[in-house]
Design an enzyme around this catalytic site. Structure first.
Site, PDB file in Angstrom:
ATOM      1  N   GLY A  44       0.814  -1.217   0.000  1.00  0.00           N
ATOM      2  CA  GLY A  44       0.000   0.000   0.000  1.00  0.00           C
ATOM      3  C   GLY A  44       0.844   1.262   0.000  1.00  0.00           C
ATOM      4  O   GLY A  44       0.522   2.250  -0.659  1.00  0.00           O
ATOM      5  N   CYS A  45       1.941   1.224   0.723  1.00  0.00           N
ATOM      6  CA  CYS A  45       2.823   2.391   0.818  1.00  0.00           C
ATOM      7  C   CYS A  45       3.500   2.660  -0.519  1.00  0.00           C
ATOM      8  O   CYS A  45       3.718   3.816  -0.895  1.00  0.00           O
ATOM      9  CB  CYS A  45       3.860   2.180   1.919  1.00  0.00           C
ATOM     10  SG  CYS A  45       3.086   1.928   3.536  1.00  0.00           S
ATOM     11  N   THR A  46       3.811   1.614  -1.262  1.00  0.00           N
ATOM     12  CA  THR A  46       4.424   1.761  -2.572  1.00  0.00           C
ATOM     13  C   THR A  46       3.421   2.350  -3.560  1.00  0.00           C
ATOM     14  O   THR A  46       3.758   3.262  -4.324  1.00  0.00           O
ATOM     15  CB  THR A  46       4.967   0.400  -3.068  1.00  0.00           C
ATOM     16  OG1 THR A  46       5.927  -0.067  -2.115  1.00  0.00           O
ATOM     17  CG2 THR A  46       5.615   0.530  -4.432  1.00  0.00           C
ATOM     18  N   ALA A  49       3.098   6.121  -2.627  1.00  0.00           N
ATOM     19  CA  ALA A  49       4.302   6.886  -2.975  1.00  0.00           C
ATOM     20  C   ALA A  49       4.443   7.037  -4.487  1.00  0.00           C
ATOM     21  O   ALA A  49       4.799   8.114  -4.987  1.00  0.00           O
ATOM     22  CB  ALA A  49       5.533   6.211  -2.384  1.00  0.00           C
TER      23      ALA A  49
END
Length: 154
Positions: A44-46, A49
């Site tokens: 999710g963070c990728t 970002a």
């Protein structure tokens, strides 16, 4: 939890190059998207970002800088940026002070296990240093575009 209209808590934190980035650096000059995410190089963070990076030129056109924050250190951030060719600064909040100031360090439950962690959250801070938009519990997919619309339409 923070509310729109309040002044954003001041901060200084090192970015991926270990260079301090402070909210005061942008006062009167730029809006700031400050987004908190749990961990570098996770799914999710990728997504989040990468989507912010794709839109960075649009944010720049609207006098807005995008800063990601997690508790990872500067070296981890640099590796994350290099791996995905990210175009946003990532701030290292290794002691959790920034997470506490913005109320994103909360108890979370996953698979029946409760533990403390970063609740994915985003803050739009206007040029005067006030919170224009506050969102806790963000879904990463499409979030960068939604924040761009908020910047464009104030």
């Amino acid at each position: 939890m923070l509310q729109p209209g309040q002044f954003a808590p001041p901060f200084c934190a090192p970015n991926q190059s270990s260079r301090p980035v402070c909210l005061a650096d942008f006062k009167g000059l730029k809006n700031v998207i400050l987004y908190f995410y749990p961990k570098d190089d996770t799914p999710g963070c990728t997504v989040e970002a990468n989507q912010f990076s794709t839109l960075v030129d649009e944010f720049t056109r609207h006098d807005t800088v995008v800063l990601g924050v997690s508790r990872d250190d500067s070296d981890s951030h640099q590796a994350f940026i290099s791996k995905f060719d990210l175009r946003v600064d990532l701030l290292a909040d290794t002691d959790g002070e920034l997470c506490d100031k913005y109320g994103v360090w909360q108890e979370k439950e996953k698979n029946g296990v409760k533990k403390m962690g970063i609740v994915r959250s985003t803050f739009l801070i206007d040029k005067s240093g006030k919170l224009a938009h506050v969102e806790y519990g963000v879904d990463p997919e499409g979030h960068a575009q939604a924040m761009l619309e908020k910047v464009k339409h104030g």
